[in-house]
Design an enzyme around this catalytic site. Structure first.
Site, PDB file in Angstrom:
ATOM      1  N   GLU A 198      29.944   7.511 112.480  1.00 51.04           N
ATOM      2  CA  GLU A 198      28.957   7.998 111.505  1.00 51.04           C
ATOM      3  C   GLU A 198      28.617   6.939 110.457  1.00 51.04           C
ATOM      4  OE1 GLU A 198      32.821   8.724 109.420  1.00 51.04           O
ATOM      5  OE2 GLU A 198      32.108   8.770 111.488  1.00 51.04           O
ATOM      6  N   CYS A 241      39.097   8.649 113.589  1.00 45.81           N
ATOM      7  CA  CYS A 241      40.130   8.146 112.686  1.00 45.81           C
ATOM      8  C   CYS A 241      41.377   9.052 112.752  1.00 45.81           C
ATOM      9  CB  CYS A 241      39.577   8.002 111.277  1.00 45.81           C
ATOM     10  SG  CYS A 241      40.577   6.957 110.195  1.00 45.81           S
ATOM     11  N   HIS A 297      34.617   4.528 112.662  1.00 43.90           N
ATOM     12  CA  HIS A 297      33.795   5.647 112.204  1.00 43.90           C
ATOM     13  C   HIS A 297      32.376   5.509 112.765  1.00 43.90           C
ATOM     14  CE1 HIS A 297      36.542   7.413 109.176  1.00 43.90           C
ATOM     15  NE2 HIS A 297      37.049   6.196 109.190  1.00 43.90           N
TER      16      HIS A 297
END
Length: 203
Positions: free
Chosen positions: A185, A79, A183
């Site tokens: 994660e 990001c 993202h």
């Protein structure tokens, strides 16, 4: 050891836990020496471009991060960690980035039916193959939260694009540099596969 840079913004803990889940040795750090001694750098973040650059500058990390990337250390930017690689951002006025890649960070300018920020699951269309994408099918879904995106001058670094009213660059790959607007994660199994591939690359 992989250095996860903590500059006071973003989901540092969730990124670190995701890396540990794929058997990485992680150190969350604000220390330049840790970054120099690490095998790889991960820089996550959510928030404003200018705040990110200011915080990294106040911690004395900007030059170290840029030098380590330029010298070939594996880098994963997530990001904001992707956006600051570029020359400048128009977010809240003009702000300079690391200028590793020529290009700008711009805001979505979309018809009213498209909500900003772009938030949720969306498809990434891969432009080319790479080891970090091993085991990840083209047109896989990843999780996004952002209002700005990068516009590289050199389109050869673009590794993935996503459609949200317009096609935008959602992933770049260049030698030791990997960066995503999404993202990993937060992207469940697919995101963990990408992180695992990065960890293996860094070894």
């Amino acid at each position: 050891m992989i250095a996860v840079v903590d500059y006071g913004m973003g989901n540092i803990r969730s990124v670190s836990r995701a890396l540990e889940a794929v058997e990485a040795q992680v150190k969350i750090t604000q220390n330049a020496e840790d970054i120099k001694n690490a095998r790889a750098i991960v820089l996550p973040g959510v928030g404003a471009f200018s705040d990110c650059m200011e915080n990294l500058s106040e911690l004395g990390l900007l030059q170290t991060i840029k030098e380590e990337i330029v010298n070939g250390k594996p880098y994963l930017g997530i990001c904001l960690g992707m956006q600051i690689l570029f020359s400048e951002s128009e977010e809240f006025g003009f702000c300079k980035g690391l200028d590793i890649f020529k290009g700008r960070v711009v805001r979505f300018n979309l018809p009213r039916q498209y909500k900003i920020p772009h938030m949720g699951w969306n498809v990434v269309k891969f432009k080319r193959k790479n080891k970090i994408l091993e085991g990840i099918p083209d047109n896989s879904y990843f999780y996004f939260v952002h209002s700005y995106y990068v516009v590289p001058e050199d389109e050869r670094i673009i590794a993935g694009v996503t459609d949200y009213g317009t096609d935008f660059t959602s992933m770049i790959i260049y030698e030791n540099i990997f960066a995503t607007q999404f993202h990993p994660e937060k992207s469940q199994k697919t995101g963990l596969t990408l992180l695992k591939n990065f960890v293996q690359f860094s070894r």
